[in-house]
Design an enzyme around this catalytic site. Structure first.
Site, mmCIF file in Angstrom:
data_model
loop_
_atom_site.group_PDB
_atom_site.id
_atom_site.type_symbol
_atom_site.label_atom_id
_atom_site.label_comp_id
_atom_site.label_asym_id
_atom_site.label_seq_id
_atom_site.Cartn_x
_atom_site.Cartn_y
_atom_site.Cartn_z
ATOM 1 N N ARG A 132 27.989 33.338 17.642
ATOM 2 C CA ARG A 132 28.267 32.172 16.791
ATOM 3 C C ARG A 132 28.105 32.462 15.301
ATOM 4 O O ARG A 132 28.632 31.713 14.473
ATOM 5 C CB ARG A 132 27.438 30.985 17.265
ATOM 6 C CG ARG A 132 27.996 30.434 18.573
ATOM 7 C CD ARG A 132 27.093 29.425 19.212
ATOM 8 N NE ARG A 132 26.269 30.006 20.249
ATOM 9 C CZ ARG A 132 25.061 29.575 20.567
ATOM 10 N NH1 ARG A 132 24.534 28.564 19.919
ATOM 11 N NH2 ARG A 132 24.381 30.156 21.531
ATOM 12 N N GLU A 184 15.111 32.571 23.560
ATOM 13 C CA GLU A 184 14.584 31.336 24.158
ATOM 14 C C GLU A 184 14.890 31.343 25.656
ATOM 15 O O GLU A 184 14.124 30.845 26.451
ATOM 16 C CB GLU A 184 15.228 30.110 23.493
ATOM 17 C CG GLU A 184 14.630 28.785 23.947
ATOM 18 C CD GLU A 184 15.322 27.566 23.349
ATOM 19 O OE1 GLU A 184 16.346 27.706 22.684
ATOM 20 O OE2 GLU A 184 14.797 26.455 23.572
#
Ligand code: PRP
Ligand code: ADE
Length: 178
Positions: A66, A103
């Site tokens: 991204r 994460e």
């Protein structure tokens, strides 16, 4: 104004519960990319965050995937080049790698040897910082190549995950904090 642009950008970030794993609240930048006014606003806001480094930025480095959606537009606006920092095995030629914890997983980020000249000043761009593992690995990569990281720049900072603590003081700038 900057506040109006920031509010528009915030309205164009999607929220998807339990993606890609249960318990993760995913912040989706696709609606932001789809709205040209919001996309222009986000690029202008990122440029504003670099005001104190104006004239000294040599390259924008973007993180797969991204960071690739934002970095080249920002680089073009600044009149500087863009270099991709990619997941393992994607870049041809001789590469340098750093592994990190996410994460929701484990990964490796790579750059091409010779992507930058020693001493060049780099700004690293991504959509979001969570635990900071990805961004910290990117900083290490640029430093291993002999570059200086002027700033890490993200649209979204997940403050509770304290990613900024993995970076040097004041290294991180973010447009939106959640
Ligand atoms: C996301 C995001 C950041 C990173 C942040 O990418 O775009 O690069 O996670 O997480 P961290 O601060 O905990 O390291 P992801 O690894 O999901 O890869 P993708 O962009 O290729 O989908
Ligand atoms: N990368 C890591 N955590 C994320 C989240 N909550 N939303 C979008 N991308 C992420």
């Amino acid at each position: 104004t900057s506040a109006e642009k920031t509010a528009l950008v915030a309205r164009r970030i999607g929220l998807v519960p339990d993606f890609p794993k249960p318990g993760v609240l995913f912040r989706d930048v696709c609606p932001l990319l789809k709205d040209p006014e919001a996309f222009n606003a986000v690029i202008e806001l990122l440029e504003e965050k670099l005001q104190k480094h104006v004239g000294s930025v040599d390259l924008i480095a973007g993180l797969e995937a991204r960071g690739f959606l934002l970095g080249p537009s920002l680089a073009a606006r600044l009149g500087v080049g863009f270099i991709p920092l990619r997941k393992k095995g994607k870049l041809p030629g001789e590469t340098i790698a750093v592994s990190y914890t996410l994460e929701y997983g484990q990964d490796v980020v790579e750059a091409q040897m010779g992507a930058l000249k020693p001493g060049q000043n780099v700004v690293i761009v991504d959509d979001l910082i969570a635990t900071g593992g990805t961004m910290a690995a990117a900083v290490q990569l640029i430093q291993k190549l002999g570059g200086t990281v002027l700033q890490c720049l993200v649209v979204i900072e997940l403050v509770e995950l304290r990613g900024r603590e993995l970076l040097e003081a004041d290294m991180l700038q973010s447009l939106l904090q959640y």
